[in-house]
Enzyme design. Structure first.
Site, PDB file in Angstrom:
ATOM      1  N   TYR A 171     -13.113  -3.426  -6.601  1.00 53.18           N
ATOM      2  CA  TYR A 171     -12.280  -2.365  -5.998  1.00 53.18           C
ATOM      3  C   TYR A 171     -12.841  -0.997  -6.392  1.00 53.18           C
ATOM      4  O   TYR A 171     -13.004  -0.106  -5.554  1.00 53.18           O
ATOM      5  CB  TYR A 171     -10.831  -2.530  -6.473  1.00 53.18           C
ATOM      6  CG  TYR A 171      -9.852  -1.525  -5.885  1.00 53.18           C
ATOM      7  CD1 TYR A 171      -9.265  -1.746  -4.648  1.00 53.18           C
ATOM      8  CD2 TYR A 171      -9.508  -0.362  -6.579  1.00 53.18           C
ATOM      9  CE1 TYR A 171      -8.363  -0.828  -4.109  1.00 53.18           C
ATOM     10  CE2 TYR A 171      -8.611   0.552  -6.050  1.00 53.18           C
ATOM     11  CZ  TYR A 171      -8.039   0.308  -4.811  1.00 53.18           C
ATOM     12  OH  TYR A 171      -7.153   1.220  -4.282  1.00 53.18           O
TER      13      TYR A 171
ATOM     14  N   SER B 194      -9.302   6.677  -4.416  1.00 51.89           N
ATOM     15  CA  SER B 194      -8.467   6.097  -5.481  1.00 51.89           C
ATOM     16  C   SER B 194      -8.858   6.727  -6.813  1.00 51.89           C
ATOM     17  O   SER B 194      -9.925   7.344  -6.924  1.00 51.89           O
ATOM     18  CB  SER B 194      -8.732   4.586  -5.520  1.00 51.89           C
ATOM     19  OG  SER B 194      -8.273   4.008  -6.720  1.00 51.89           O
TER      20      SER B 194
HETATM   21  P1  NAP Z   1      -0.777  -2.001   1.530  1.00 48.93           P
HETATM   22  O1  NAP Z   1       0.689  -1.736   1.448  1.00 48.93           O
HETATM   23  O2  NAP Z   1      -1.278  -3.361   1.167  1.00 48.93           O
HETATM   24  O3  NAP Z   1      -1.267  -1.637   3.003  1.00 48.93           O
HETATM   25  C1  NAP Z   1      -2.591  -1.904   3.420  1.00 48.93           C
HETATM   26  C2  NAP Z   1      -2.580  -2.130   4.910  1.00 48.93           C
HETATM   27  O4  NAP Z   1      -3.930  -2.401   5.332  1.00 48.93           O
HETATM   28  C3  NAP Z   1      -1.726  -3.336   5.332  1.00 48.93           C
HETATM   29  O5  NAP Z   1      -0.926  -2.962   6.432  1.00 48.93           O
HETATM   30  C4  NAP Z   1      -2.783  -4.369   5.737  1.00 48.93           C
HETATM   31  O6  NAP Z   1      -2.351  -5.242   6.762  1.00 48.93           O
HETATM   32  C5  NAP Z   1      -3.882  -3.469   6.265  1.00 48.93           C
HETATM   33  N1  NAP Z   1      -5.152  -4.180   6.339  1.00 48.93           N
HETATM   34  C6  NAP Z   1      -5.728  -4.970   5.403  1.00 48.93           C
HETATM   35  N2  NAP Z   1      -6.877  -5.453   5.860  1.00 48.93           N
HETATM   36  C7  NAP Z   1      -7.048  -4.966   7.120  1.00 48.93           C
HETATM   37  C8  NAP Z   1      -8.052  -5.114   8.099  1.00 48.93           C
HETATM   38  N3  NAP Z   1      -9.145  -5.866   7.884  1.00 48.93           N
HETATM   39  N4  NAP Z   1      -7.924  -4.474   9.298  1.00 48.93           N
HETATM   40  C9  NAP Z   1      -6.836  -3.718   9.529  1.00 48.93           C
HETATM   41  N5  NAP Z   1      -5.851  -3.529   8.622  1.00 48.93           N
HETATM   42  C10 NAP Z   1      -5.952  -4.156   7.436  1.00 48.93           C
HETATM   43  O7  NAP Z   1      -1.583  -0.971   0.619  1.00 48.93           O
HETATM   44  P2  NAP Z   1      -1.260   0.547   0.164  1.00 48.93           P
HETATM   45  O8  NAP Z   1      -0.865   0.535  -1.247  1.00 48.93           O
HETATM   46  O9  NAP Z   1      -0.415   1.239   1.175  1.00 48.93           O
HETATM   47  O10 NAP Z   1      -2.749   1.140   0.202  1.00 48.93           O
HETATM   48  C11 NAP Z   1      -3.258   1.886   1.290  1.00 48.93           C
HETATM   49  C12 NAP Z   1      -4.555   2.538   0.845  1.00 48.93           C
HETATM   50  O11 NAP Z   1      -4.311   3.359  -0.308  1.00 48.93           O
HETATM   51  C13 NAP Z   1      -5.634   1.538   0.419  1.00 48.93           C
HETATM   52  O12 NAP Z   1      -6.896   2.007   0.823  1.00 48.93           O
HETATM   53  C14 NAP Z   1      -5.527   1.542  -1.095  1.00 48.93           C
HETATM   54  O13 NAP Z   1      -6.725   1.150  -1.716  1.00 48.93           O
HETATM   55  C15 NAP Z   1      -5.203   2.999  -1.345  1.00 48.93           C
HETATM   56  N6  NAP Z   1      -4.575   3.273  -2.632  1.00 48.93           N
HETATM   57  C16 NAP Z   1      -3.334   2.782  -2.966  1.00 48.93           C
HETATM   58  C17 NAP Z   1      -2.778   3.120  -4.193  1.00 48.93           C
HETATM   59  C18 NAP Z   1      -1.405   2.648  -4.609  1.00 48.93           C
HETATM   60  O14 NAP Z   1      -0.965   3.016  -5.708  1.00 48.93           O
HETATM   61  N7  NAP Z   1      -0.719   1.867  -3.800  1.00 48.93           N
HETATM   62  C19 NAP Z   1      -3.481   3.918  -5.077  1.00 48.93           C
HETATM   63  C20 NAP Z   1      -4.743   4.380  -4.716  1.00 48.93           C
HETATM   64  C21 NAP Z   1      -5.269   4.072  -3.489  1.00 48.93           C
HETATM   65  P3  NAP Z   1      -1.758  -6.707   6.408  1.00 48.93           P
HETATM   66  O15 NAP Z   1      -0.689  -6.501   5.356  1.00 48.93           O
HETATM   67  O16 NAP Z   1      -1.254  -7.212   7.706  1.00 48.93           O
HETATM   68  O17 NAP Z   1      -2.929  -7.500   5.857  1.00 48.93           O
END
Ligand code: NAP
Length: 254
Positions: A158, A145
């Site tokens: 975070y 991130s």
């Molecule tokens: P998201 O839409 O919330 O997706 C995260 C996924 O992880 C969800 O499907 C969630 O399942 C699953 N999850 C959570 N806890 C879990 C567990 N204990 N075991 C298995 N699966 C689990 O988030 P995203 O934005 O796509 O982010 C994905 C990654 O990118 C993360 O590591 C985040 O920190 C990183 N990131 C995102 C951004 C951004 O701008 N969005 C920027 C930088 C980094 P449930 O929904 O069923 O709980």
């Protein structure tokens, strides 16, 4: 000549890939020939996401397990390796966000953020690496991130977790490189996903973002696919321990 970006014949496990960035990266890898194992914390959501991908013509199975639970992880990785097939590519993507001022951050929420974002990378990689080491081949990609490098109010745990994922990437690289395993990170800037929905809808935040990011816009999640394909493919076989920022130039700017 076989494309150095081809993933044909390779299988990728993407944690937390029922939605969001993980789901998109899964599709991107499948477009380049990979078979997929879609993970989510519930079996139902993992299976649902996998069947959506199968309906689109991709090779995908869903396998639900909690990436923070050591015994579940060990059982799941053994099952995938023995019953589904070798994991050639692992993307540690599952992640959560919680927002409170530092002095009000509940301990239980600190623990959950650290467990899902940081400990899971250790637990899942530890199991997958054993099989990759025996085959002397593998690709591990950790989703980092901007907060691997930069702090921001209300999300200190975070940032602590994502800073740790950066160093897990380097530590794992140092231990696994001699087994022909490449461990790299992708650090997304600000992307419009379910996780950032509240920020996308916050006009003041978006205005700040446009000013702060040299590209002056939100990232489109599909713009992360190239980095994932590159780091999963033979094209990156001598790239190791690197964090690839996909951030519209944010980290380069004061
Ligand atoms: P998201 O839409 O919330 O997706 C995260 C996924 O992880 C969800 O499907 C969630 O399942 C699953 N999850 C959570 N806890 C879990 C567990 N204990 N075991 C298995 N699966 C689990 O988030 P995203 O934005 O796509 O982010 C994905 C990654 O990118 C993360 O590591 C985040 O920190 C990183 N990131 C995102 C951004 C951004 O701008 N969005 C920027 C930088 C980094 P449930 O929904 O069923 O709980």
């Amino acid at each position: 000549m076989k494309s150095i970006f081809s993933l044909a014949g390779k299988r990728a496990l993407i944690t937390g890939s029922a939605q969001g960035i993980g789901n998109l990266l899964a599709r991107g890898l499948a477009e380049h020939g990979a078979s997929l194992v879609i993970n989510d914390i519930t079996q139902q959501r993992a299976e649902q996401a996998a069947s959506t991908l199968t309906a689109l013509g991709y090779d995908a199975v869903g396998y639900g397990f909690d990436v923070t639970h050591a015994a579940e992880v060990e059982k799941a990785i053994a099952h995938i390796e023995q019953e589904i097939g070798a994991i050639d590519i692992l993307i540690n993507n599952a992640g959560i966000q919680r927002r409170y001022p530092l002095t009000e951050f509940p301990e239980a929420e600190w623990d959950r953020v650290i467990d899902v974002n940081q400990k899971s990378v250790f637990l899942v990689s530890q199991q997958v690496a054993k099989y990759m080491m025996a085959r002397r081949e593998g690709k591990i990609i950790n989703i980092c991130s901007m907060q691997s490098e930069l702090g921001r109010k209300t999300i200190t745990p975070y940032a602590a977790s994502k800073g740790a994922v950066k160093m897990l990437t380097r530590g794992m690289c140092v231990e696994l490189a001699e087994y022909n395993i490449q461990v790299n990170g992708i650090a997304p800037g600000y992307f419009a996903t379910e996780m950032t929905e509240a920020l996308v809808n916050d006009d003041a935040f978006s205005a700040w973002l446009y000013q702060r990011t040299p590209a002056a816009r939100w990232g489109k999640p599909e713009e992360l696919i190239g980095a994932a394909v590159y780091l999963a493919a033979p094209a990156s076989n001598f790239v190791n321990g690197h964090i690839l920022f996909v951030d519209g130039g944010m980290l380069a700017a004061v």
